[in-house]
Design a protein around this motif. Structure first.
Motif: not given
Length: 329
Positions: A3-15, A19-20, A211-213
């Motif tokens: 699998k490849l996960f692409i996460v936009t907004g990686a510098g934001g709180h949720l993004g 990734i964490r 963390r739950d979101v």
């Protein structure tokens, strides 16, 4: 298939929190950063710089994903607590989402998880608990941010009807540790802790741990039904209760509590004072409208179908306070 996960907004709180949670696993992770945001690549995590308003700048993020089961989690967005839809707000939240949809089709991603907001859901009149809907329109909501998220959510669900595998999640008011991007709610607690919040406002909202979101987004990617929406909330909590928990954890005295009507009268002066101090104002006509709405949101569907279970809010606030306070050297 890997699998490849692409996460936009990686510098934001949720993004960043998503990734964490993905780091250290077997899957490849790609995060999209904006302009001057900085992150360090990990063993399986790589960061790319781009702008959701410019589709061509996003191609490196998607290239080479054809032999992988690709899941895109689109968290990137501009949060604005003013009343109006600015051109930048529309371009990022609506046009940017259209660009992501186009690239998801072109690169044949397996699934898109679109992070909307409970603000996109039509506002209720009177008391009650709000659940999921398929009806979204800027005309049904108040405030520039809500209007752009409603418009983008409608476009995403239209794409689902045309065959794209899409799941929509609606977080409520996000709190919690790890924020370095300027989350308004975390800013409120931070200003209370450092003594720059002028007053507490009577009213509240539905708050939830970041963390739950993040976990809810990953559950939606795994278990969500295509074309469906899931509210990721926790519970309604008064602002004074949030600050009381934070104050108890940090040894701070409680602030005076202003009624909403008084806060609305004082809002222009509070905003002027914030601008003079070069701080972002927290009490605006729109934010006070939200805090005075008393809306409650149900996460029953996410719990039943995804296995989503948010933690106690007291834990969220205590962890956030610990993260905000200076660490001993």
């Amino acid at each position: 298939m890997k699998k490849l996960f692409i996460v936009t907004g990686a510098g934001g709180h949720l993004g960043g929190t998503i990734i964490r949670q993905l780091e250290g696993g077997q899957n490849e992770v790609r995060g999209l950063l904006f302009r001057d945001e900085k992150k360090t690549d990990g063993e399986n995590t790589h960061y790319y710089r781009g702008d959701v308003r410019d589709a061509e700048s996003l191609r490196p993020l998607f290239e080479g994903c054809g032999d992988k089961e690709t899941i895109v989690i689109h968290t990137a967005g501009l949060i604005d607590i003013s009343n109006h839809v600015s051109p930048e707000l529309y371009d990022v939240n609506v046009k940017g989402t259209k660009n992501i949809l186009t690239l998801c089709r072109e690169y044949q991603v397996k699934r898109l998880v679109y992070v909307s907001s409970v603000h996109a859901i039509p506002e209720r009149k009177g008391k009650g608990v709000t659940g999921e809907t398929q009806r979204f329109s800027p005309a049904y909501v108040t405030g520039g941010y809500a209007k752009t998220k409603a418009a983008a959510t409608r476009i995403v669900l239209q794409a689902a009807k045309r065959g794209l595998d899409v799941v929509v999640v609606h977080p409520s008011g996000i709190l919690g540790p790890y924020d370095r991007s300027g989350n308004h709610l975390v800013q409120m607690v931070a200003e209370y802790l450092n003594g720059t919040l002028p007053a507490c406002v009577k009213g509240g909202y539905d708050f939830v741990d970041v963390r739950d979101v993040a976990q809810g987004c990953l559950l939606a990617a795994e278990k969500g039904r295509s074309g469906e929406c899931y509210i990721l909330s926790d519970r309604y909590c008064e602002i004074r209760e949030v600050l009381a928990i934070a104050g108890a954890a940090a040894g701070k005295k409680m602030l005076p509590v202003l009624p909403i009507w008084m806060a609305k009268m004082a809002a222009p002066f509070i905003q002027l004072h914030a601008r003079r101090k070069k701080r972002r104002p927290l009490y605006t006509a729109y934010s006070l409208h939200v805090l005075g709405s008393g809306e409650r949101f149900s996460h029953k569907k996410a719990t039943d179908e995804l296995g989503y279970h948010p933690r106690e809010l007291q834990e969220t606030i205590r962890d956030m306070v610990a993260d905000l306070q200076p660490q001993p050297v």
